[in-house]
Design an enzyme around this catalytic site. Structure first.
Site, mmCIF file in Angstrom:
data_model
loop_
_atom_site.group_PDB
_atom_site.id
_atom_site.type_symbol
_atom_site.label_atom_id
_atom_site.label_comp_id
_atom_site.label_asym_id
_atom_site.label_seq_id
_atom_site.Cartn_x
_atom_site.Cartn_y
_atom_site.Cartn_z
ATOM 1 C CE1 TYR A 157 -2.441 3.256 2.448
ATOM 2 C CE2 TYR A 157 -3.805 2.393 0.679
ATOM 3 C CZ TYR A 157 -3.542 3.365 1.623
ATOM 4 O OH TYR A 157 -4.394 4.439 1.747
ATOM 5 C CG ASP A 252 5.884 3.863 0.488
ATOM 6 O OD1 ASP A 252 4.693 3.580 0.217
ATOM 7 O OD2 ASP A 252 6.192 4.629 1.415
ATOM 8 C CE LYS A 280 2.356 4.919 7.920
ATOM 9 N NZ LYS A 280 0.971 4.877 8.414
HETATM 10 P P1 KE4 Z 1 -0.822 8.451 4.364
HETATM 11 O O1 KE4 Z 1 -1.349 9.120 3.129
HETATM 12 O O2 KE4 Z 1 -1.870 7.612 5.045
HETATM 13 O O3 KE4 Z 1 -0.104 9.411 5.322
HETATM 14 O O4 KE4 Z 1 0.344 7.426 3.908
HETATM 15 C C1 KE4 Z 1 0.056 6.457 2.931
HETATM 16 C C2 KE4 Z 1 1.050 5.327 3.049
HETATM 17 C C3 KE4 Z 1 2.070 5.223 2.130
HETATM 18 N N1 KE4 Z 1 2.991 4.238 2.204
HETATM 19 C C4 KE4 Z 1 2.943 3.321 3.208
HETATM 20 C C5 KE4 Z 1 3.986 2.252 3.257
HETATM 21 C C6 KE4 Z 1 1.920 3.385 4.184
HETATM 22 O O5 KE4 Z 1 1.888 2.456 5.167
HETATM 23 C C7 KE4 Z 1 0.955 4.395 4.112
HETATM 24 C C8 KE4 Z 1 -0.194 4.501 5.092
HETATM 25 N N2 KE4 Z 1 -0.290 3.468 6.051
HETATM 26 C C9 KE4 Z 1 -1.636 3.176 6.526
HETATM 27 C C10 KE4 Z 1 -1.502 2.092 7.586
HETATM 28 N N3 KE4 Z 1 -1.146 0.842 7.048
HETATM 29 C C11 KE4 Z 1 -2.334 4.381 7.039
HETATM 30 C C12 KE4 Z 1 -3.513 4.089 7.920
HETATM 31 C C13 KE4 Z 1 -4.807 4.512 7.260
HETATM 32 O O6 KE4 Z 1 -4.959 4.342 6.027
HETATM 33 O O7 KE4 Z 1 -5.665 5.014 8.018
#
Ligand code: KE4
Length: 443
Positions: A157, A252, A280
């Site tokens: 993801y 990523d 994060k």
């Molecule tokens: P955000 O747009 O949510 O800040 O980041 C996206 C993203 C990009 N790359 C990786 C490896 C990530 O894990 C994420 C976001 N992680 C999820 C949790 N697995 C966010 C939680 C959510 O979607 O509420």
């Protein structure tokens, strides 16, 4: 209002009257009552807990129930909740204004810190989320190479950018919609899907499409199908393939950055990507993302180059202050990562031992302080194909049993649990004891 959406929610045994009422009200004005799908407890059932506060390793819901928190806001809170130095930095910044839409010294200081911790990053650009970071990195790769395609991995993801919502992990996998409505066939056609830890699947794609591939984007440690560890030689193989075809390798590191090592997974595994994305921990719990890499690539971003990307609140002083305070705490303590490793290893061993004693099939994957307990009869979980065979119903029961034992876990089998510096040895032992009790209640 979809009554079924509400009726499906069975109660936890804990008193969550206030959360239940709050959720009912939220669903009347916020889609699904949540601002990110995975928070809705869709995969585990029950009513999402509305959190009132967090302190160190714990959170308290609006009914006054306190839990040890192993979600940590999905990764940012490596110091734990409301760390005094982060709170003080935020207070100090806020008193001088929250946003100027103009450069500030804080941005340069945080940028310098990242370039010192992550040597492959010579130039960086701050944005406001991990999604913005990965979307921008892919646009840059396409602009730099003049090519359209990207290679991503099933179960990984990278945020909710259109190009990534094909065979996506995290909330998309949790809700069973890895390919989102609204993503056009044209966009999807430019996203090629390989299998994590399967270099042959990557070779096959490149033999056929290599000249059209702008970038490989990969979670160097996958955290969004649950934690999946890169097999020996996998990341090195991606580096070789990207170089051979003049495609860019994008790590990523939104989740792994500053999590698995000060310099992220690229430090841990000794691989130099062309571009990296962050989020994060970089914002210490405030909205932030960043992408960065080789100078000659990053200089193609506006205003220097023709790849456009912008943002009203990019580099905002509050996020910069929280991120700087967080990274400064990490950098000055030589024992920071060894301590996290010791506590996280103890937790992983304890969880697995509990499952063995209970006769429950399980796999625990861990890198540093990110880990996942999979309920599965598989001998190992090495990709989405093996991850998705997990017993998600059992995980749902385990989640609620854990809540009743005072432990707040990710409400999905396909997520990581996180240990923070605020988790004490007692917190770890409590999680192990609670896990044993939870297993009794759900198998
Ligand atoms: P955000 O747009 O949510 O800040 O980041 C996206 C993203 C990009 N790359 C990786 C490896 C990530 O894990 C994420 C976001 N992680 C999820 C949790 N697995 C966010 C939680 C959510 O979607 O509420």
């Amino acid at each position: 209002m979809n009554r079924r959406y509400m009726e499906d929610r069975h109660e936890s045994m804990i008193d969550i009257v206030e959360s239940r009422a709050a959720f009912l009200e939220a669903t009347q004005v916020i889609t699904g009552g949540v601002n990110s799908p995975v928070r809705a407890f869709g995969a585990v059932g029950g009513t999402p807990l509305f959190i009132a506060s967090g302190q160190g390793s714990s959170v308290t819901d609006i009914d006054g129930n306190r839990y040890l928190d192993y979600v940590g806001s999905w990764g940012p809170l490596i110091l734990g909740h409301a760390h005094p130095e982060v709170v003080e930095a935020l207070r100090d910044a806020a008193q001088r204004g929250t946003s100027f839409g103009a450069p500030t010294l804080l941005e340069t200081r945080l940028a310098r810190t990242v370039t010192e911790l992550v040597p492959s990053v010579e130039l960086i650009r701050f944005v406001n989320s991990g999604t913005e970071a990965t979307m921008s990195a892919v646009r840059l790769a396409r602009g730099h190479t003049g090519r359209a395609c990207i290679v991503k991995f099933e179960g990984c993801y990278h945020g909710h950018g259109d190009s990534f919502l094909i065979a996506a992990g995290s909330g998309a996998a949790t809700l069973g919609i890895p390919d989102s409505l609204g993503v056009t066939a044209a966009i999807a056609a430019d996203t090629l899907i390989a299998r994590y830890n399967d270099l042959d699947s990557v070779h096959l794609l490149f033999e056929k499409h290599g000249e059209r591939v702008a970038a490989i984007i990969v979670e160097p440690v996958a955290g969004n199908m649950g934690v999946v560890v890169p097999s020996q030689g996998f990341l090195q193989g991606l580096r070789r393939i990207a170089t051979k075809y003049a495609s860019l390798l994008i790590f990523d590191e939104v989740m792994t950055g500053f999590r698995v090592a000060p310099g992220g997974a690229q430090e841990l595994y000794g691989i130099e990507p062309d571009l990296s994305t962050f989020g994060k921990i970089l914002g210490g719990g405030l909205p932030v993302g960043a992408y960065g890499g080789k100078r000659h690539i990053m200089e193609q971003v506006a205003p220097l180059g023709g790849v456009y990307q912008a943002g009203t609140l990019s580099g905002n002083p509050l996020a910069m202050a929280a991120g700087l305070a967080t990274l400064n705490c990490i950098r000055r303590d030589p024992g920071f990562y060894p301590e996290l490793e010791r506590k996280s290893a103890r937790l992983a061993d304890g969880l697995l031992e509990n499952c063995r004693k209970a006769g429950v099939g399980a796999v625990v994957n861990r890198v540093g302080s990110m880990l996942t307990l999979f309920f599965t009869e598989e001998k190992s979980v090495t990709d989405w194909k093996t991850a998705k065979r997990s017993n998600t119903a059992a995980y749902g029961r385990y989640f609620h049993e854990s809540l009743q034992n005072g432990i707040y876990l990710a409400p999905s089998q396909f997520e990581a649990q996180f240990v923070s510096a605020a988790h004490s040895d007692d917190d770890i032992e409590m999680a192990i004891l609670a896990s044993a009790a939870a297993l009794k209640g759900c198998f």
